[in-house]
Write a protein that holds these residues in place. Structure first.
Motif, PDB file in Angstrom:
ATOM      1  N   PRO A 105      59.031 -44.557  -4.460  1.00  0.00           N
ATOM      2  CA  PRO A 105      59.412 -45.933  -4.107  1.00  0.00           C
ATOM      3  C   PRO A 105      58.614 -46.524  -2.945  1.00  0.00           C
ATOM      4  N   ARG A 106      58.196 -45.687  -1.995  1.00  0.00           N
ATOM      5  CA  ARG A 106      57.453 -46.182  -0.838  1.00  0.00           C
ATOM      6  C   ARG A 106      56.034 -46.610  -1.200  1.00  0.00           C
ATOM      7  N   LEU A 107      55.587 -46.296  -2.415  1.00  0.00           N
ATOM      8  CA  LEU A 107      54.241 -46.670  -2.857  1.00  0.00           C
ATOM      9  C   LEU A 107      54.268 -47.732  -3.952  1.00  0.00           C
ATOM     10  N   LYS A 108      55.421 -48.359  -4.152  1.00  0.00           N
ATOM     11  CA  LYS A 108      55.560 -49.317  -5.261  1.00  0.00           C
ATOM     12  C   LYS A 108      54.618 -50.512  -5.158  1.00  0.00           C
ATOM     13  N   ASP A 109      54.190 -50.876  -3.947  1.00  0.00           N
ATOM     14  CA  ASP A 109      53.281 -52.014  -3.771  1.00  0.00           C
ATOM     15  C   ASP A 109      51.821 -51.591  -3.627  1.00  0.00           C
ATOM     16  N   MET A 110      51.537 -50.310  -3.700  1.00  0.00           N
ATOM     17  CA  MET A 110      50.167 -49.807  -3.525  1.00  0.00           C
ATOM     18  C   MET A 110      49.265 -50.341  -4.632  1.00  0.00           C
ATOM     19  N   VAL A 111      48.053 -50.733  -4.255  1.00  0.00           N
ATOM     20  CA  VAL A 111      47.104 -51.268  -5.229  1.00  0.00           C
ATOM     21  C   VAL A 111      46.881 -50.267  -6.357  1.00  0.00           C
ATOM     22  N   LEU A 112      46.745 -48.993  -6.035  1.00  0.00           N
ATOM     23  CA  LEU A 112      46.512 -47.973  -7.057  1.00  0.00           C
ATOM     24  C   LEU A 112      47.599 -47.987  -8.129  1.00  0.00           C
ATOM     25  N   VAL A 113      48.825 -48.183  -7.717  1.00  0.00           N
ATOM     26  CA  VAL A 113      49.959 -48.186  -8.645  1.00  0.00           C
ATOM     27  C   VAL A 113      49.950 -49.444  -9.517  1.00  0.00           C
ATOM     28  N   ASN A 114      49.472 -50.542  -8.959  1.00  0.00           N
ATOM     29  CA  ASN A 114      49.535 -51.828  -9.663  1.00  0.00           C
ATOM     30  C   ASN A 114      48.215 -52.286 -10.278  1.00  0.00           C
ATOM     31  N   ASN A 115      47.105 -51.710  -9.844  1.00  0.00           N
ATOM     32  CA  ASN A 115      45.791 -52.069 -10.379  1.00  0.00           C
ATOM     33  C   ASN A 115      44.898 -50.828 -10.298  1.00  0.00           C
ATOM     34  N   SER A 116      45.195 -49.869 -11.147  1.00  0.00           N
ATOM     35  CA  SER A 116      44.515 -48.584 -11.050  1.00  0.00           C
ATOM     36  C   SER A 116      43.047 -48.658 -11.458  1.00  0.00           C
ATOM     37  N   LEU A 118      40.717 -50.834 -10.123  1.00  0.00           N
ATOM     38  CA  LEU A 118      39.862 -51.231  -9.012  1.00  0.00           C
ATOM     39  C   LEU A 118      39.304 -49.991  -8.312  1.00  0.00           C
ATOM     40  N   SER A 119      37.976 -49.897  -8.215  1.00  0.00           N
ATOM     41  CA  SER A 119      37.333 -48.657  -7.757  1.00  0.00           C
ATOM     42  C   SER A 119      37.347 -48.435  -6.247  1.00  0.00           C
ATOM     43  N   VAL A 120      37.457 -49.490  -5.469  1.00  0.00           N
ATOM     44  CA  VAL A 120      37.545 -49.385  -4.014  1.00  0.00           C
ATOM     45  C   VAL A 120      38.652 -50.336  -3.582  1.00  0.00           C
ATOM     46  N   GLN A 121      39.666 -49.790  -2.948  1.00  0.00           N
ATOM     47  CA  GLN A 121      40.840 -50.600  -2.648  1.00  0.00           C
ATOM     48  C   GLN A 121      41.450 -50.257  -1.298  1.00  0.00           C
ATOM     49  N   PRO A 122      42.166 -51.210  -0.715  1.00  0.00           N
ATOM     50  CA  PRO A 122      42.807 -50.949   0.574  1.00  0.00           C
ATOM     51  C   PRO A 122      44.082 -50.129   0.411  1.00  0.00           C
ATOM     52  N   ILE A 123      44.429 -49.430   1.491  1.00  0.00           N
ATOM     53  CA  ILE A 123      45.684 -48.688   1.588  1.00  0.00           C
ATOM     54  C   ILE A 123      46.343 -49.147   2.885  1.00  0.00           C
ATOM     55  N   SER A 124      47.609 -49.496   2.831  1.00  0.00           N
ATOM     56  CA  SER A 124      48.300 -49.920   4.056  1.00  0.00           C
ATOM     57  C   SER A 124      48.583 -48.705   4.945  1.00  0.00           C
ATOM     58  N   ASP A 125      48.892 -48.974   6.208  1.00  0.00           N
ATOM     59  CA  ASP A 125      49.236 -47.897   7.138  1.00  0.00           C
ATOM     60  C   ASP A 125      50.415 -47.088   6.614  1.00  0.00           C
ATOM     61  N   ALA A 126      51.439 -47.778   6.113  1.00  0.00           N
ATOM     62  CA  ALA A 126      52.635 -47.095   5.596  1.00  0.00           C
ATOM     63  C   ALA A 126      52.290 -46.249   4.371  1.00  0.00           C
ATOM     64  N   GLU A 127      51.459 -46.785   3.478  1.00  0.00           N
ATOM     65  CA  GLU A 127      51.053 -46.027   2.290  1.00  0.00           C
ATOM     66  C   GLU A 127      50.247 -44.793   2.688  1.00  0.00           C
ATOM     67  N   TRP A 128      49.358 -44.952   3.667  1.00  0.00           N
ATOM     68  CA  TRP A 128      48.568 -43.823   4.164  1.00  0.00           C
ATOM     69  C   TRP A 128      49.502 -42.714   4.654  1.00  0.00           C
ATOM     70  N   ALA A 129      50.516 -43.087   5.438  1.00  0.00           N
ATOM     71  CA  ALA A 129      51.459 -42.098   5.965  1.00  0.00           C
ATOM     72  C   ALA A 129      52.166 -41.357   4.828  1.00  0.00           C
ATOM     73  N   VAL A 130      52.562 -42.071   3.793  1.00  0.00           N
ATOM     74  CA  VAL A 130      53.226 -41.437   2.644  1.00  0.00           C
ATOM     75  C   VAL A 130      52.254 -40.492   1.927  1.00  0.00           C
TER      76      VAL A 130
END
Length: 138
Positions: A105-116, A118-130
């Motif tokens: 659930p903590r990764l539900k907004d991650m670009v990878l989850v929603n647009n797998s 895209l070859s280079v994408q940002p990761i939020s601080d919270a997503e990085w921690a998870v």
């Protein structure tokens, strides 16, 4: 500090291949998507990222660092294509699969989850921690 995700097909260029390049790292060339290129233009030296094996495995496998900011892609005929250089820092203790990310659930907004795609994408601080938690990195 910003965080990023770099996708590569492991049978073409794997995390082990990047490790073999040592501290010099490798040019993240061949990107021909404007959004991915623009993500690389935003990167700063020293920022960290995740190396993701696409197609085969579909999993986060290691941590990388940007060692050179955006510059012309040496393999592109058109100068509008740019890339960064990255080096391997360490493998994750445990890989984090796309399936795991999709049900976390903590990764539900991650670009990878929603647009797998895209070859280079940002990761939020919270997503990085998870991802660090799931990957067994302190």
């Amino acid at each position: 500090m910003a965080y990023w995700l770099f996708k590569s097909e492991p049978d073409v260029f794997s995390f082990d291949d990047l490790i073999a390049k040592g501290d010099a790292g490798e040019e993240w060339d061949g990107v021909r998507n404007y959004q991915a290129r623009n993500n690389m233009r935003a990167m700063k030296k020293g920022e960290r990222g995740i190396f993701y094996h696409s197609n085969v495995g579909k999993e986060c496998v290691g941590i990388v660092e940007v060692v050179a900011e955006a510059h012309p892609d040496s393999k592109a005929a058109d100068p509008k294509w740019e890339c960064v250089d990255i080096k391997a820092i360490q493998p994750l203790a445990r890989t984090v699969t796309l399936d795991q990310a999709k049900v976390e659930p903590r990764l539900k907004d991650m670009v990878l989850v929603n647009n797998s795609r895209l070859s280079v994408q940002p990761i939020s601080d919270a997503e990085w921690a998870v991802l660090m938690e799931l990957g067994g990195v302190d």
